[in-house]
Design a protein around this motif. Structure first.
Motif, short mmCIF file in Angstrom:
data_model
loop_
_atom_site.label_atom_id
_atom_site.label_comp_id
_atom_site.label_asym_id
_atom_site.label_seq_id
_atom_site.Cartn_x
_atom_site.Cartn_y
_atom_site.Cartn_z
N UNK A 1 -1.73 -4.13 3.77
CA UNK A 1 -0.49 -3.37 3.83
C UNK A 1 0.64 -4.22 4.42
N UNK A 2 1.86 -3.82 4.14
CA UNK A 2 3.04 -4.55 4.64
C UNK A 2 3.36 -4.12 6.06
N UNK A 3 2.36 -4.16 6.93
CA UNK A 3 2.54 -3.70 8.30
C UNK A 3 3.47 -4.61 9.09
N UNK A 4 3.62 -5.88 8.68
CA UNK A 4 4.55 -6.77 9.39
C UNK A 4 5.99 -6.34 9.17
N UNK A 5 6.22 -5.49 8.16
CA UNK A 5 7.53 -4.92 7.93
C UNK A 5 7.58 -3.47 8.40
N UNK A 6 6.54 -3.07 9.10
CA UNK A 6 6.52 -1.73 9.68
C UNK A 6 6.06 -0.63 8.75
N UNK A 7 5.57 -0.98 7.56
CA UNK A 7 5.11 0.03 6.60
C UNK A 7 3.59 0.14 6.69
N UNK A 8 3.12 1.31 7.06
CA UNK A 8 1.67 1.52 7.20
C UNK A 8 1.18 2.72 6.41
N UNK A 9 2.10 3.50 5.85
CA UNK A 9 1.69 4.75 5.20
C UNK A 9 2.58 5.08 4.01
N UNK A 10 2.05 5.97 3.18
CA UNK A 10 2.83 6.62 2.12
C UNK A 10 2.57 8.11 2.26
N UNK B 1 10.41 1.77 8.47
CA UNK B 1 10.73 3.19 8.27
C UNK B 1 10.15 4.02 9.42
N UNK B 2 10.70 5.21 9.63
CA UNK B 2 10.24 6.09 10.70
C UNK B 2 8.76 6.39 10.54
N UNK B 3 8.02 6.24 11.65
CA UNK B 3 6.58 6.51 11.71
C UNK B 3 5.78 5.66 10.72
N UNK B 4 6.40 4.59 10.20
CA UNK B 4 5.70 3.69 9.29
C UNK B 4 5.53 4.22 7.88
N UNK B 5 6.18 5.34 7.57
CA UNK B 5 6.02 5.96 6.25
C UNK B 5 7.02 5.35 5.27
N UNK B 6 6.52 4.69 4.23
CA UNK B 6 7.38 4.02 3.27
C UNK B 6 8.42 4.93 2.66
N UNK B 7 9.63 4.42 2.53
CA UNK B 7 10.73 5.20 1.96
C UNK B 7 11.26 4.57 0.67
N UNK B 8 10.49 3.64 0.10
CA UNK B 8 10.94 2.97 -1.11
C UNK B 8 11.37 1.55 -0.83
N UNK B 9 12.02 0.93 -1.79
CA UNK B 9 12.43 -0.45 -1.59
C UNK B 9 13.18 -1.00 -2.80
N UNK C 1 -4.20 7.53 3.29
CA UNK C 1 -5.11 7.93 4.36
C UNK C 1 -4.47 7.77 5.73
N UNK C 2 -3.70 6.71 5.90
CA UNK C 2 -3.02 6.49 7.18
C UNK C 2 -2.02 7.61 7.47
N UNK C 3 -1.35 8.07 6.41
CA UNK C 3 -0.40 9.18 6.60
C UNK C 3 -1.15 10.45 7.00
#
Length: 230
Positions: free
Chosen positions: A36-45, A124-132, A222-224
């Motif tokens: 996952x792109x966790x280094x950019x703070x994205x951990x969930x969808x 994104x807030x709480x690591x939830x992807x908002x697009x890109x 699953x992370x979400x």
């Protein structure tokens, strides 16, 4: 062809890496054949958020819709609410509306022939992807020589970055990504997210996700759920 997921002038000018949110420490951010792109703070969808692929021009929508459709069907089957939408203005240096994966074309967005760029909106807030944003190299359509399977896989690879997947490549002792250093099936198929060129090579399956890539999407969902995110 692809480039390691990172900040780039042709991508989001506001991209700034920060410490991964503390909640991410309890989440699974990598597995066999996915990362996952966790280094950019994205951990969930969010399994409830609508994600929409949009295009900078009508011509781009007509060009890319049939090429992305098989992969989009797989992404939906994995549990992501995603659809191919219409046309809207795209500023490669700024994120668009929440949930939008905006596609445009630029000449050598990574500064090198054949390399495209895709990345999620960072932190994104709480690591939830908002697009890109996705910027395909315009040279693909003006004479640049690239095998059809590599092109089709690249066109899918970049939006998956925007959703929150990173390259699953192994790294050397210096921490550098090893080109093509990815797990493979018994048939020799690497994840479509493998850099610089992964995915199926056959005419039947090129441009489709492998099971590794699907598992990465399922991990984002699953992370979400683990955080109670809706």
């Amino acid at each position: 062809m692809r480039k390691p997921l990172a900040c780039a002038a042709a991508a989001l000018a506001a991209c700034a890496l920060t410490t991964t949110p503390t909640h991410a420490a309890t989440l699974k951010t990598a597995g066999t054949g996915w990362k996952l792109a966790s280094q950019l703070g994205v951990t969930s969808i969010s399994p409830f958020r609508q994600y929409t692929i949009t295009f900078a021009t009508t011509a781009m929508k007509a060009r890319y819709t049939p090429l992305l459709a098989p992969a989009v069907a797989q992404i939906k089957a994995a549990g992501v609410k995603i659809t191919i939408g219409g046309v809207e203005a795209v500023n490669p240096a700024k994120c668009g509306p929440v949930g939008h994966i905006q596609i445009t074309e630029l000449y050598r967005p990574m500064g090198k022939a054949g390399f495209s760029q895709g990345m999620p909106c960072p932190n994104p807030a709480k690591g939830v992807g908002v697009g890109g944003i996705v910027a395909y190299d315009s040279e693909y359509w003006t004479g640049y020589r690239i095998e059809t399977y590599k092109l089709r896989n690249t066109l899918v690879h970049e939006p998956l970055h925007a959703l929150g997947l990173d390259h699953p490549n192994s790294r050397d002792a210096a921490g550098q990504e090893i080109p093509y250093g990815c797990v493979a099936t018994s048939y020799g198929n690497t994840p479509v997210m493998c850099s610089p060129n992964g995915g199926y090579k056959t005419a039947t399956n090129m441009g489709k996700l492998t099971g590794y890539d699907t598992n990465g999407l399922k991990a984002l969902l699953a992370n979400a759920r683990a955080q109670g995110i809706k």
